[in-house]
Scaffold this motif. Sequence first.
Motif, PDB file in Angstrom:
ATOM      1  N   ARG A  47      16.937   3.016  -5.913  1.00  0.00           N
ATOM      2  CA  ARG A  47      15.561   3.820  -5.642  1.00  0.00           C
ATOM      3  C   ARG A  47      14.480   3.211  -5.554  1.00  0.00           C
ATOM      4  O   ARG A  47      13.469   3.356  -6.574  1.00  0.00           O
ATOM      5  N   PRO A  48      13.999   2.793  -4.460  1.00  0.00           N
ATOM      6  CA  PRO A  48      12.564   2.112  -4.122  1.00  0.00           C
ATOM      7  C   PRO A  48      11.411   2.892  -4.549  1.00  0.00           C
ATOM      8  O   PRO A  48      11.333   4.236  -4.407  1.00  0.00           O
ATOM      9  N   GLN A  49      10.508   2.293  -5.182  1.00  0.00           N
ATOM     10  CA  GLN A  49       9.106   2.937  -5.653  1.00  0.00           C
ATOM     11  C   GLN A  49       8.202   2.919  -4.469  1.00  0.00           C
ATOM     12  O   GLN A  49       6.836   3.473  -4.550  1.00  0.00           O
ATOM     13  N   GLY A  50       8.558   2.581  -3.257  1.00  0.00           N
ATOM     14  CA  GLY A  50       7.813   2.633  -2.234  1.00  0.00           C
ATOM     15  C   GLY A  50       8.102   1.774  -0.940  1.00  0.00           C
ATOM     16  O   GLY A  50       9.328   1.608  -0.951  1.00  0.00           O
ATOM     17  N   GLU A  87       0.887  -1.277   0.046  1.00  0.00           N
ATOM     18  CA  GLU A  87      -0.194  -0.101  -0.021  1.00  0.00           C
ATOM     19  C   GLU A  87       0.875   1.288   0.042  1.00  0.00           C
ATOM     20  O   GLU A  87       0.295   2.476  -0.396  1.00  0.00           O
ATOM     21  N   LEU A  88       1.996   0.941   0.744  1.00  0.00           N
ATOM     22  CA  LEU A  88       3.056   2.282   0.535  1.00  0.00           C
ATOM     23  C   LEU A  88       3.720   2.548  -0.740  1.00  0.00           C
ATOM     24  O   LEU A  88       4.889   2.305  -0.803  1.00  0.00           O
ATOM     25  N   SER A 143       2.175  10.217   1.623  1.00  0.00           N
ATOM     26  CA  SER A 143       2.947  11.683   1.627  1.00  0.00           C
ATOM     27  C   SER A 143       4.139  11.801   2.478  1.00  0.00           C
ATOM     28  O   SER A 143       5.125  12.143   1.858  1.00  0.00           O
ATOM     29  N   THR A 144       3.772  11.535   3.660  1.00  0.00           N
ATOM     30  CA  THR A 144       4.988  11.250   4.630  1.00  0.00           C
ATOM     31  C   THR A 144       6.472  10.656   4.302  1.00  0.00           C
ATOM     32  O   THR A 144       7.329  10.980   4.129  1.00  0.00           O
ATOM     33  N   GLY A 165       2.976   6.241  -8.069  1.00  0.00           N
ATOM     34  CA  GLY A 165       1.946   7.091  -8.884  1.00  0.00           C
ATOM     35  C   GLY A 165       1.125   5.758  -9.730  1.00  0.00           C
ATOM     36  O   GLY A 165       0.037   6.273 -10.061  1.00  0.00           O
ATOM     37  N   GLY A 166       1.511   4.746 -10.029  1.00  0.00           N
ATOM     38  CA  GLY A 166       0.636   3.775 -10.645  1.00  0.00           C
ATOM     39  C   GLY A 166       0.314   2.713  -9.949  1.00  0.00           C
ATOM     40  O   GLY A 166       1.202   2.472  -8.902  1.00  0.00           O
ATOM     41  N   ALA A 167      -0.643   1.934 -10.156  1.00  0.00           N
ATOM     42  CA  ALA A 167      -0.946   0.670  -9.403  1.00  0.00           C
ATOM     43  C   ALA A 167       0.165  -0.491  -9.631  1.00  0.00           C
ATOM     44  O   ALA A 167       0.477  -0.489 -10.780  1.00  0.00           O
TER      45      ALA A 167
END
Lengths: 402, 402
Positions: free
Chosen positions: A322-325, A211-212, A297-298, A216-218
């Motif tokens: 560069r992790p996406q989440g 979920e984190l 956001s945080t 920007g995309g699913a």
Amino acid sequence: MDLSGTFSRTSNSMKPSVIRALLKLVQQGDIISFAGGTPDADLFPTDLLAEISSRVIRENGRFSLQYGETVGWMPLREAVAAELNSKGIRCGSENILITTGSQQGIFLSGLVLLDPGDAVVVEEPSYLGGLQAYRNFSASFVPVPCGAEGLDPAALEEALAAAPSRPRMLYCIPTFQNPGGSTIPEARRPAILEVARRHGLVVVEDNPYGELNFSGGAIRPLKAFDEDGRVVYLGSFSKIGSPGMRLGWVCAAPEIIARMTMAKETTDVCTDVLSQAIAAEFLKGGHLARHVARLVSTYQGRRDAMLKAMDEFFPPEATYNRPQGGFFVWAGLPGGFNTVELFEKAIQAKVAYVVGSAFHTREGQGLNTLRLTFCTVDEAKIREGIRRLAGVFKEALQGEKV
Amino acid sequence: MDLSGTFSRTSNSMKPSVIRALLKLVQQGDIISFAGGTPDADLFPTDLLAEISSRVIRENGRFSLQYGETVGWMPLREAVAAELNSKGIRCGSENILITTGSQQGIFLSGLVLLDPGDAVVVEEPSYLGGLQAYRNFSASFVPVPCGAEGLDPAALEEALAAAPSRPRMLYCIPTFQNPGGSTIPEARRPAILEVARRHGLVVVEDNPYGELNFSGGAIRPLKAFDEDGRVVYLGSFSKIGSPGMRLGWVCAAPEIIARMTMAKETTDVCTDVLSQAIAAEFLKGGHLARHVARLVSTYQGRRDAMLKAMDEFFPPEATYNRPQGGFFVWAGLPGGFNTVELFEKAIQAKVAYVVGSAFHTREGQGLNTLRLTFCTVDEAKIREGIRRLAGVFKEALQGEKV
């Protein structure tokens, strides 16, 4: 009583968690810690959960304080199934088992799927708690080296071809991996399942961080591509709600759910019902999306701050992704450097990380790597901490040159 | 995916709980059920727990909603240690591990103390969940027949002498036993430990019912007589507070606590912290004694009502004991009668029990016995239910004579 000789071979083979020991060390006030992967307590939905908890006890205490069904609190199973459908996983409540944290889901997958000595395919690096859970069943590991794009179907195929015995299971964290920060691109996911199908592997997909998502995309889970009930999907309330409320869930074929439920009954009868009732109200009340947006956001701001500071301060010899989440950046020094030895210098410089070797299946692997989390430190401190760590790295690199 | 052949031998050996299946059957409105051993939900301290839960989240959510130490929430460990000292167990918080219900304490005792095939000495009849937990480790059982005074040291010695291999552990419920309703007299308890010492057994003492004492006098646990750290004591919040809040505790030597803690970490990381924080406030707030007094008064009235009705209605051929506390009366018919076969007739007569054979280690044992609980039914219904059951018994006894 002389206790030597009393304990089981399984107990004798357990080692205290390196990470837990380390976390105690770094809880000194002036150390900036990128070590522990616990959510930021400032972000807990405290007032909301306080109100819900009081309500579910007062209005429904006859059930929320009573023993519950081993398979889980039906309103939570339904809410979880609805959430998973929104991620592309076709399922109903009959596919859902609620567990005491997703760690229990991992443990139960071992209990019902592994005989002693069976081989488990794992990403390398992988989640230490996953490795430890499977060691209870004397599992051997077939590690597959993973880069920034996570598990690669060709590398998986290669590792399986070289495995001494036919593995029974693949355990993986395809999305915002712990510790690697990697994500398997969606386009590659069907191929992973195809390799698993060819080799008769059950796939345990651990997805506590999904979920984190800062991309920007699913990013659809592996389970969304599962066509033959091969994937045992594990979700968690720990990163999107509260980890103190020990809640996880399994989504799998009903026969697997039945087996895991029967096994769970022998370990703890049922998951904490009060916490299940609170989480069900939280999910059904539509609070999740808003709360997750705040978390994203945080955490995204902190991820950005960490990467920016790395870009600015790290010496060119240091690598990082560069992790996406999720919570983690994976970093490394050139081969030959040892982050275990550097750890003491980092502590002297008042900054902490987790040594990468802790996430490897064999001693002496990944010695030049480390895990950094951006989840618990504010942006200014992240910048300062990375500056300090860069200093440690530079000194080590210069030392080598001398 | 074809799942046959997928599951572990451990999973293949598990059977669905007879009792759970049965409980579903008897949840029809007009059946008076003496089957399920769940606490009466009318007695939960609902308003108090609602107030406490809201408070511990609002005032301390940073900790009560966060991951906790695997060994447990320190204020709860301290409160439990204080309670146990008042029962004659000399211990400090360093002796306490908080578990996800006392079922997890049983499971973890198996995980750290049993190698596959090890023998466990158990009372016969014994708690089904205990037997099921130890079966995860391929345990074999050495049953010791127990009467109304529970485990007898001489019978224990005899069973040990006849055991095919040296057992590693004794699992017992010395006080208000489930299912037997029996209690080992205090005077005999040191002798049990002496036999255990001579045979090198660790003793797992399961004591979920000890507080529900109708006898008027204190009954000290086995652990109070433990002089060499042999006893692993298991306590529970389920019968004195709320079973939905899954909380149990282990009191043992620090080395055993350390082993069980390390093992627990691999199964569920830590016990639900929110529930631990609530229970700690409940205990520290001094609410336990008053609440237990209320439970004892209600359950004792029901025990009395059940025994009075049995005295009045049961045919002289039926036997039953007079438990001094807890939830259960153990009853029997003459050898040759089969309570499994009678169960259908009982359901027709709108009354339910649990068949005694479910609590035996081998198939076909205890067929003439049954367990009755007085915990969830009010006194008038208890009288009516026992009257109905007596009718079933009488008919069976007459049928035999014809």
